[in-house]
Design a protein around this motif. Structure first.
Motif, PDB file in Angstrom:
ATOM      1  N   UNK A  64       0.865  -1.176   0.000  1.00  0.00           N
ATOM      2  CA  UNK A  64       0.000   0.000   0.000  1.00  0.00           C
ATOM      3  C   UNK A  64       0.906   1.231   0.000  1.00  0.00           C
ATOM      4  N   UNK A  65       0.795   2.066  -1.041  1.00  0.00           N
ATOM      5  CA  UNK A  65       1.632   3.254  -1.167  1.00  0.00           C
ATOM      6  C   UNK A  65       0.718   4.433  -1.511  1.00  0.00           C
ATOM      7  N   UNK A  66       0.793   5.484  -0.713  1.00  0.00           N
ATOM      8  CA  UNK A  66      -0.030   6.659  -0.973  1.00  0.00           C
ATOM      9  C   UNK A  66       0.344   7.293  -2.312  1.00  0.00           C
ATOM     10  N   UNK A  67      -0.659   7.733  -3.064  1.00  0.00           N
ATOM     11  CA  UNK A  67      -0.412   8.336  -4.369  1.00  0.00           C
ATOM     12  C   UNK A  67       0.498   9.561  -4.283  1.00  0.00           C
ATOM     13  N   UNK A 101      -4.578  -1.133 -13.298  1.00  0.00           N
ATOM     14  CA  UNK A 101      -5.898  -1.739 -13.434  1.00  0.00           C
ATOM     15  C   UNK A 101      -6.585  -1.958 -12.089  1.00  0.00           C
ATOM     16  N   UNK A 102      -5.892  -1.707 -10.964  1.00  0.00           N
ATOM     17  CA  UNK A 102      -6.475  -1.933  -9.642  1.00  0.00           C
ATOM     18  C   UNK A 102      -6.733  -0.617  -8.937  1.00  0.00           C
ATOM     19  N   UNK A 103      -7.785  -0.572  -8.195  1.00  0.00           N
ATOM     20  CA  UNK A 103      -8.050   0.528  -7.274  1.00  0.00           C
ATOM     21  C   UNK A 103      -8.385  -0.078  -5.930  1.00  0.00           C
TER      22      UNK A 103
END
Length: 140
Positions: A109-112, A131-133
């Motif tokens: 998990x990496x913050x945008x 392709x993932x959110x």
């Protein structure tokens, strides 16, 4: 300086870990509290890896495995000790844990907006999958 030692965190260290995240991690999560971290360590005592130098925590990563997937959270390194291989040592230990448990692929998990974090993850061989959110719903 002493070498880095990678080990698992104990429940007694939860307040120290939370204080470390407050100064070293990017962003905060709904589970970044004593109850959340204690539940993690009660369920999986080996999930929270810490890097220690001279008796102090200088890095962390949560290496969670649910029997299906390997998840990485809270990779954080003391701002004064970055670029010394601490994150790489933590990730190597996490990967070793996953392989031992039978894991096949790790995700992070990496913050945008966390450009420094994205650079660290890319350097470790990870990449974003467009392709993932992530879909979430707080339960409390």
């Amino acid at each position: 300086m002493d070498k880095i030692k990678i080990r698992t965190a104990s429940i007694a260290e939860v307040p120290i870990v939370l204080a470390f995240w407050a100064r070293s991690a990017e962003g905060a999560s709904i589970t970044d509290d004593a109850d959340g971290v204690t539940r993690l360590l009660t369920r999986d005592p080996d999930a929270l890896l810490v890097a220690e130098r001279d008796g102090a925590i200088v890095g962390t990563v949560i290496a969670g495995y649910d029997g299906w997937r390997c998840h990485l959270y809270r990779l954080a390194v003391d701002p004064d000790q970055r670029r010394q291989g601490i994150a790489a040592a933590l990730l190597a230990a996490a990967h070793e844990r996953f392989v031992t448990l039978g894991g096949r692929r790790a995700d992070a998990m990496v913050l945008d907006h966390n450009k420094l974090g994205q650079h660290a993850w890319r350097a470790a061989g990870y990449h974003a999958e467009d392709q993932w959110s992530r879909w979430v719903r707080p339960l409390t």
